[in-house]
Design a protein around this motif. Structure first.
Motif, PDB file in Angstrom:
ATOM      1  N   ASN A 138      16.215  34.640  51.787  1.00  0.00           N
ATOM      2  CA  ASN A 138      15.909  33.222  51.998  1.00  0.00           C
ATOM      3  C   ASN A 138      14.784  32.745  51.092  1.00  0.00           C
ATOM      4  O   ASN A 138      14.801  31.613  50.606  1.00  0.00           O
ATOM      5  CB  ASN A 138      15.539  32.971  53.463  1.00  0.00           C
ATOM      6  CG  ASN A 138      16.767  32.879  54.361  1.00  0.00           C
ATOM      7  OD1 ASN A 138      17.891  32.789  53.867  1.00  0.00           O
ATOM      8  ND2 ASN A 138      16.560  32.910  55.658  1.00  0.00           N
ATOM      9  N   LEU A 141      16.287  32.093  47.681  1.00  0.00           N
ATOM     10  CA  LEU A 141      17.096  30.869  47.716  1.00  0.00           C
ATOM     11  C   LEU A 141      16.235  29.620  47.694  1.00  0.00           C
ATOM     12  O   LEU A 141      16.551  28.639  47.013  1.00  0.00           O
ATOM     13  CB  LEU A 141      17.991  30.872  48.968  1.00  0.00           C
ATOM     14  CG  LEU A 141      19.142  31.890  48.968  1.00  0.00           C
ATOM     15  CD1 LEU A 141      19.820  31.923  50.330  1.00  0.00           C
ATOM     16  CD2 LEU A 141      20.164  31.558  47.883  1.00  0.00           C
ATOM     17  N   LEU A 146      17.601  26.265  46.268  1.00  0.00           N
ATOM     18  CA  LEU A 146      18.799  26.226  47.120  1.00  0.00           C
ATOM     19  C   LEU A 146      18.423  26.428  48.589  1.00  0.00           C
ATOM     20  O   LEU A 146      18.939  27.314  49.280  1.00  0.00           O
ATOM     21  CB  LEU A 146      19.795  27.308  46.685  1.00  0.00           C
ATOM     22  CG  LEU A 146      20.359  27.192  45.271  1.00  0.00           C
ATOM     23  CD1 LEU A 146      21.142  28.439  44.906  1.00  0.00           C
ATOM     24  CD2 LEU A 146      21.239  25.947  45.144  1.00  0.00           C
ATOM     25  N   ASP A 148      19.199  24.796  51.166  1.00  0.00           N
ATOM     26  CA  ASP A 148      20.297  24.524  52.106  1.00  0.00           C
ATOM     27  C   ASP A 148      21.119  25.777  52.413  1.00  0.00           C
ATOM     28  O   ASP A 148      21.796  25.840  53.447  1.00  0.00           O
ATOM     29  CB  ASP A 148      21.228  23.442  51.539  1.00  0.00           C
ATOM     30  CG  ASP A 148      20.541  22.078  51.450  1.00  0.00           C
ATOM     31  OD1 ASP A 148      19.533  21.894  52.170  1.00  0.00           O
ATOM     32  OD2 ASP A 148      20.992  21.232  50.669  1.00  0.00           O
ATOM     33  N   LEU A 149      21.063  26.750  51.501  1.00  0.00           N
ATOM     34  CA  LEU A 149      21.815  27.984  51.716  1.00  0.00           C
ATOM     35  C   LEU A 149      21.051  28.989  52.570  1.00  0.00           C
ATOM     36  O   LEU A 149      21.637  29.953  53.065  1.00  0.00           O
ATOM     37  CB  LEU A 149      22.169  28.633  50.371  1.00  0.00           C
ATOM     38  CG  LEU A 149      23.135  27.850  49.470  1.00  0.00           C
ATOM     39  CD1 LEU A 149      23.365  28.610  48.173  1.00  0.00           C
ATOM     40  CD2 LEU A 149      24.466  27.603  50.181  1.00  0.00           C
ATOM     41  N   ARG A 151      19.456  30.637  55.732  1.00  0.00           N
ATOM     42  CA  ARG A 151      19.886  30.601  57.137  1.00  0.00           C
ATOM     43  C   ARG A 151      19.495  31.888  57.845  1.00  0.00           C
ATOM     44  O   ARG A 151      18.972  32.814  57.223  1.00  0.00           O
ATOM     45  CB  ARG A 151      21.398  30.409  57.221  1.00  0.00           C
ATOM     46  CG  ARG A 151      22.209  31.560  56.617  1.00  0.00           C
ATOM     47  CD  ARG A 151      23.657  31.172  56.438  1.00  0.00           C
ATOM     48  NE  ARG A 151      23.763  30.145  55.400  1.00  0.00           N
ATOM     49  CZ  ARG A 151      24.809  29.337  55.270  1.00  0.00           C
ATOM     50  NH1 ARG A 151      25.808  29.401  56.125  1.00  0.00           N
ATOM     51  NH2 ARG A 151      24.865  28.457  54.295  1.00  0.00           N
ATOM     52  N   TRP A 153      20.786  34.893  58.732  1.00  0.00           N
ATOM     53  CA  TRP A 153      21.980  35.636  58.342  1.00  0.00           C
ATOM     54  C   TRP A 153      22.495  36.552  59.447  1.00  0.00           C
ATOM     55  O   TRP A 153      23.708  36.687  59.618  1.00  0.00           O
ATOM     56  CB  TRP A 153      21.691  36.459  57.081  1.00  0.00           C
ATOM     57  CG  TRP A 153      21.324  35.605  55.914  1.00  0.00           C
ATOM     58  CD1 TRP A 153      20.068  35.268  55.499  1.00  0.00           C
ATOM     59  CD2 TRP A 153      22.229  34.946  55.013  1.00  0.00           C
ATOM     60  NE1 TRP A 153      20.122  34.448  54.397  1.00  0.00           N
ATOM     61  CE2 TRP A 153      21.437  34.230  54.078  1.00  0.00           C
ATOM     62  CE3 TRP A 153      23.611  34.899  54.906  1.00  0.00           C
ATOM     63  CZ2 TRP A 153      22.001  33.482  53.049  1.00  0.00           C
ATOM     64  CZ3 TRP A 153      24.183  34.148  53.882  1.00  0.00           C
ATOM     65  CH2 TRP A 153      23.369  33.446  52.968  1.00  0.00           C
ATOM     66  N   THR A 159      28.061  34.804  59.716  1.00  0.00           N
ATOM     67  CA  THR A 159      27.543  35.581  58.571  1.00  0.00           C
ATOM     68  C   THR A 159      27.100  37.001  58.915  1.00  0.00           C
ATOM     69  O   THR A 159      26.932  37.821  58.019  1.00  0.00           O
ATOM     70  CB  THR A 159      26.345  34.839  57.933  1.00  0.00           C
ATOM     71  OG1 THR A 159      25.329  34.642  58.937  1.00  0.00           O
ATOM     72  CG2 THR A 159      26.760  33.495  57.366  1.00  0.00           C
TER      73      THR A 159
END
Length: 299
Positions: A138, A141, A146, A148-149, A151, A153, A159
């Motif tokens: 994270n 990212l 990024l 928004d990607l 999370r 996991w 996921t």
């Protein structure tokens, strides 16, 4: 005289094989037979066992949780075969085609390091990697724009299973790379030289020369991968315990939960027997297919 000599040879062979066969029988065959026996009972681990025949198997086959665990296991097997064996093969071919590449030995050593780590250690590394707040994945990212990607996991049912599979693939890529490289070294140099003289260079040499000669090694690698993936447990237990809910539960974890958490030893034994049967079918199937193809090939 020949008969006596053969008798002595057989006695010597039996003498040397007996300890190994005895140990294998005690640690493998006997537990399987014992599990098969207990699977026919409703048993919670105490002195009382109630014979119910195939009742446990009937309950398992009508359980939605079992089919969910089975689906996750098959997904694990398919993706690990593609990831571990496939990527390992591609890397091995790369190293074979570029033998003079700088630091090749270093790269191979780095690839192999995860293989020597215990699954529990890999599990803790996965927890750090996928942590929703401080995890490396994270963080990267967010740093590259990024967010928004990013999370949770392991906390998402969509996921979690794929995050676990990715860690398992990463751990054993180096193992299969080494297997394929070792097998490729057994290919006679004259065969490769003749192939190059005939114009088989680069990808053509890989597809038409190296790959056919390594097909038995690929089969062995697939069998090892399938057998290893069917018994995966430690890493999942450390990272998700089969959660969220049962989203990442596999057959071994389903067996563990029913046996030791629910104290259903007979039911757990039945699950273990089903795992043995499924593993046997999945492992034997590629060998049967390969043998049938070899029989169809002209001499």
């Amino acid at each position: 005289m020949m008969g006596l000599k053969r008798k002595r040879e057989w006695k010597t062979i039996i003498l040397f094989l007996s300890p190994g066969v005895l140990i294998y029988t005690m640690i493998t065959i006997m537990p399987i037979l014992q599990s098969a026996y207990y699977s026919l009972f409703d048993w919670s681990g105490g002195a009382k066992k109630v014979f119910i025949g195939l009742g446990n198997y009937n309950e398992i086959l009508h359980s939605g949780e079992f089919w969910n665990a089975f689906k996750n296991n098959i997904l694990y097997v398919v993706m690990c075969c593609i990831g571990q064996v496939g990527i390992g093969y591609i890397l091995a071919i790369f190293f074979i085609n570029f033998p003079k590449m700088k630091c090749q030995k270093l790269f191979r050593s780095i690839l192999y390091i995860p293989c020597i780590l215990a699954p529990v250690v890999i599990g803790f590394m996965g927890l750090l990697l996928y942590n929703s707040r401080i995890g490396l994945l994270n963080t990267i990212l967010i740093k590259i724009g990024l967010p928004d990607l990013a999370r949770d996991w392991l906390g998402s049912s969509q996921t979690a299973i794929y995050a676990l599979i990715a860690m398992h693939i990463w751990q054993f890529i180096g193992y299969y790379t080494i297997i394929f490289m070792a097998a490729a070294q057994s290919i006679p140099g004259e065969v490769l030289e003749v192939a190059e003289l005939d114009g088989a260079t680069g990808w053509k040499k890989t597809v038409y020369v190296i790959s056919p000669l390594l097909k038995n090694t690929i089969l062995v690698a697939l069998v090892i991968c399938i057998s290893g993936t069917m018994k995966v447990f430690d890493q999942i237990f450390v990272m998700t315990k089969g959660g969220p809910g049962t989203a990442s539960e596999v057959l071994t974890l389903y067996m563990y939960n029913n046996t030791f958490s629910n104290m259903r030893y007979g039911f757990g034994s039945a699950i273990s027997m089903i795992i043995v049967m499924i593993s046997f079918v999945i492992i034997v199937m590629p060998q049967v297919i390969m043998n049938l193809r070899q029989q169809k090939e002209p001499d």
